[in-house]
Structures are given as C-alpha cells and as structure tokens.
Motif scaffolding. Structure first.
Motif, short mmCIF file in Angstrom:
data_model
loop_
_atom_site.label_atom_id
_atom_site.label_comp_id
_atom_site.label_asym_id
_atom_site.label_seq_id
_atom_site.Cartn_x
_atom_site.Cartn_y
_atom_site.Cartn_z
N ALA A 173 0.84 -1.20 0.00
CA ALA A 173 0.00 0.00 0.00
C ALA A 173 0.87 1.25 0.00
N ALA A 174 2.02 1.15 0.67
CA ALA A 174 2.91 2.30 0.73
C ALA A 174 3.72 2.44 -0.55
N GLY A 175 3.52 1.50 -1.47
CA GLY A 175 4.14 1.64 -2.77
C GLY A 175 5.48 0.94 -2.90
N PHE A 176 5.85 0.15 -1.92
CA PHE A 176 7.11 -0.58 -2.05
C PHE A 176 6.93 -1.82 -2.90
N SER A 177 7.96 -2.19 -3.63
CA SER A 177 7.91 -3.42 -4.41
C SER A 177 8.16 -4.60 -3.48
N LEU A 178 7.86 -5.78 -3.94
CA LEU A 178 8.08 -6.95 -3.10
C LEU A 178 9.55 -7.09 -2.74
N ALA A 179 10.43 -6.74 -3.67
CA ALA A 179 11.86 -6.83 -3.38
C ALA A 179 12.22 -5.88 -2.24
N GLU A 180 11.67 -4.69 -2.27
CA GLU A 180 11.97 -3.74 -1.21
C GLU A 180 11.41 -4.21 0.12
N ILE A 181 10.21 -4.78 0.05
CA ILE A 181 9.60 -5.27 1.28
C ILE A 181 10.45 -6.40 1.86
N ALA A 182 10.90 -7.28 0.98
CA ALA A 182 11.73 -8.39 1.45
C ALA A 182 12.96 -7.86 2.17
N ALA A 183 13.49 -6.78 1.65
CA ALA A 183 14.71 -6.23 2.24
C ALA A 183 14.46 -5.62 3.62
N MET A 184 13.21 -5.41 3.95
CA MET A 184 12.91 -4.82 5.26
C MET A 184 12.86 -5.86 6.36
N PHE A 185 12.91 -7.13 5.97
CA PHE A 185 12.93 -8.15 6.99
C PHE A 185 14.37 -8.59 7.18
N ALA A 186 14.79 -8.67 8.42
CA ALA A 186 16.11 -9.19 8.71
C ALA A 186 16.14 -10.67 8.30
N PRO A 187 17.36 -11.20 8.11
CA PRO A 187 17.48 -12.60 7.71
C PRO A 187 16.68 -13.53 8.62
N ASP A 188 16.59 -13.18 9.90
CA ASP A 188 15.84 -14.04 10.82
C ASP A 188 14.34 -13.84 10.67
N GLY A 189 13.94 -13.00 9.75
CA GLY A 189 12.51 -12.84 9.50
C GLY A 189 11.89 -11.71 10.30
N HIS A 190 12.72 -11.02 11.10
CA HIS A 190 12.12 -9.94 11.88
C HIS A 190 12.18 -8.61 11.19
N LEU A 191 11.28 -7.75 11.62
CA LEU A 191 11.08 -6.48 10.96
C LEU A 191 12.22 -5.53 11.25
N GLN A 192 12.64 -4.82 10.26
CA GLN A 192 13.83 -3.99 10.35
C GLN A 192 13.72 -2.83 9.38
N ILE A 193 12.87 -1.89 9.73
CA ILE A 193 12.67 -0.75 8.84
C ILE A 193 13.42 0.43 9.41
N ASP A 194 14.14 1.14 8.60
CA ASP A 194 14.71 2.34 9.19
C ASP A 194 13.72 3.48 9.09
N ARG A 195 13.63 4.18 10.17
CA ARG A 195 12.61 5.21 10.29
C ARG A 195 12.79 6.33 9.28
N PRO A 196 14.00 6.74 8.98
CA PRO A 196 14.16 7.78 7.95
C PRO A 196 13.51 7.36 6.64
N LYS A 197 13.63 6.09 6.36
CA LYS A 197 13.06 5.59 5.13
C LYS A 197 11.55 5.74 5.13
N LEU A 198 10.96 5.46 6.28
CA LEU A 198 9.53 5.63 6.43
C LEU A 198 9.14 7.07 6.19
N LEU A 199 9.93 7.97 6.76
CA LEU A 199 9.64 9.39 6.60
C LEU A 199 9.75 9.81 5.15
#
Lengths: 163, 163
Positions: free
Chosen positions: A57-83
DNA sequence: GTGCCAACTCAAGTCCACTTGAGGTCAAGA
DNA sequence: TCTTGACCTCAAGTGGACTTGAGTTGGCAC
C-alpha cells in the motif's frame, strides 16, 4: 504453536494459495516445515502478510519489502526511510488533489468544450509537463530494489519552451 | 497548416518516437499523411498528446482514453464520468492521507519495535483488509475498456472475522 | 483398495504501456 | 557515388506481481 496449512492461510488472509507460494519463493514468508508434501505455516505468517500488504500500500515493491525483513525474518525498517516515503506519499496527495479539483471544475465548467475551458487547459498542460503523473513507484533513491533499469519515468526530456 | 515530422513531435512533447508510433497504432493519434515514408503530423497532435497525458494522470488506461475521442478525433468526455473519476481520486487521497499519517507516526513512535506500536498495527490491519490499497485503475463501472478479465482486485475474499 | 481432494512442482501465460532489435528506405550533404 | 541519419515495419522483449495449466503425490474417508 498452531500450524496452518496453505488453504487456511489463504482463507484467513484473503490471498490465493498461489500467491502464498509465490511469496515463499521470493523469500517473503517461510513455512515452518512440511507435513508430507504440504507446507505448514505458523500463525505469525498472518501478521507478516499484513505487513506485506502495508508495504505494498505504501508503494514498495516486493523486493523492497523483502529487504525490510532481517534474515531471521524480523522487521527492520529504518525510520528515515519511512519518513521519506511519507513525504513521497504527501507529494502524491498534492498532485492528486490538483487533479481532483481540476476534474471537478471541468465537470461543471460552462465552456462549450473542455478545450475551451482555461482551467482544463491548465490541467492538460500540467499533465503534459509530467507534473501530475500519479503515484510513482517507491524509489527512495536508496537502491534497495534490484537494479532493474527501472520503468520509472516515461517522459524523457522536459519539453522545451513552448514553440 | 504546419506539419511536423515524428522527431519534431517527439521533441516538443517529450515522448519517444516509438511511443508516438505506438499511440498511432492504438488509434490515439493520427498522422495527417505521409511524406514519402515519413509520417507528418499536424500541430494539433500536441494538444491531443496533452490530453492523453491528462487522461493517464487521471488513471485511465489508453483504451479508455481512446474511447473518449469521437471517431472524428474530437474530445467527447461526459461530465458525470469526470465527476465519478474525481470522486475516485478523492477516495485515493483519503487513503493516502491515512497512509502518510501512519507512516509518519511509525517513524517517530517510541515503541521498541513497529509491531508493538498500536498505531502501526492499526495501519497494518487496514492494509490487510485492503482498505488502503492505493490508486485503483480507473474502473468507473462503465465498461469502456475492453472486457479484459481485469487485473483489478488482488485480494479475493474479504478475510472473515479474526479467528 | 480405491477415489477424491487438496497440495504439490515447474513452466508458461497474462496485463499494460512501452522499448528494443533487426533489417529496410530515402533524401541530403561531402 | 557514397555515407549518414532519420525515419520506417514487424516481431519480440521488459518488468512486476501474479495466475494458470499440466501432470504428480499423499492423506483420509469409504
């Protein structure tokens, strides 16, 4: 922990089973394991699917979304990116607002044809300049996505001063 | 009347010549005729290209845009349709606004992880419900576009009450 | 044991708006 | 005359996110 088979995940998430397999192949989700042939998913996958939906919904591609998960599967978004993305959405909103107002004006305008309505013409010119072109693919300039030779900008050169 | 060859139209419109040929093949624009092999366009084509850009910005497909031109090439938009599209854009704006605010909140929120931020979770849930999914292809329910078996809605069933 | 159904795999297809590539034509300038 | 460059046609490729189809496997009910 409760295990769900793909059909159940599909029902609860509203996504097609083929989509879930596709997400798995792309590394976005992971099954706990197999029962015979069948994947079995933990309930957390539902949360992850919500996250994916949000990312889309925020317009990220699946590849970008995948990159937001750490290898262990946990969420890892940098806040500047969100902004940054929020700002981009904000720009989209402004463009769309102009578009909406223009459309509404054109709909009630008394000019005999749209082409004679100055407001409509302004809108047209803005569109031709590429000033309205709607919600660009998330392209935060941080190349998280593969270097795909992106299909980002259609118009190649800004048209020169009106001849 | 001044005649432009395709390179000139490309320069003035900022579109690639291949795009112009493509538009011609799709019946969106028409050359006045040929000079030898070469297409020659009238200056009005530039206005038409602006209209096309506007239609695209408003989210219409090329097929829909083509349908807005009368066979003689003149503009023929019904105003109710414009209003309907304006309303759709308006709904997009609301969705995007929620999204933007959610993203901004998530970016500054002090919760240790996004998953523990109630605001972020609300946003996620909304996205999972498909309540945010951005600017839908213009699909005014007036099937101007060819019946393509549209790629309109990804999520198939609304997920049932949370299990 | 056998039939069914849901899952499986892997390759290929779909949609849209273009772009790219290969191979050809033509007018003008050196 | 030759070259160059802009244009031409037609077929095929691109990207992203999936879907579809063909052929297979396995667990469970009867």
């Amino acid at each position: 922990m409760q295990e769900l088979d793909i059909g159940e995940v599909a029902r609860q998430s509203g996504l097609a089973a083929s989509t879930l397999r596709y997400y798995e192949a792309r590394g976005l989700i992971r099954a706990l394991g197999r029962r015979g042939l069948r994947r079995s998913f933990g309930v957390e996958v539902l949360e992850k699917l919500s996250l994916i939906a949000l990312g889309q919904a925020a317009g990220f591609s699946l590849a970008e979304i995948a990159a937001m998960f750490a290898p262990d599967g946990h969420l890892q978004i940098d806040r500047p990116k969100l902004l940054a993305r929020a700002d981009q959405v904000d720009r989209s909103i402004r463009r769309l607002t102009a578009l909406r107002d223009g459309l509404r004006h054109a709909a009630v305008c008394q000019a005999p044809s749209h082409l004679e309505c100055p407001s409509f013409r302004r809108l047209m010119q803005a569109a031709a300049r590429g000033a309205i072109r709607s919600p660009e693919p998330a392209d935060t300039k941080a190349p998280l996505s593969l270097p795909t030779g992106a299909r980002t900008s259609r118009r190649r050169r800004p048209p020169p001063a009106p001849a």
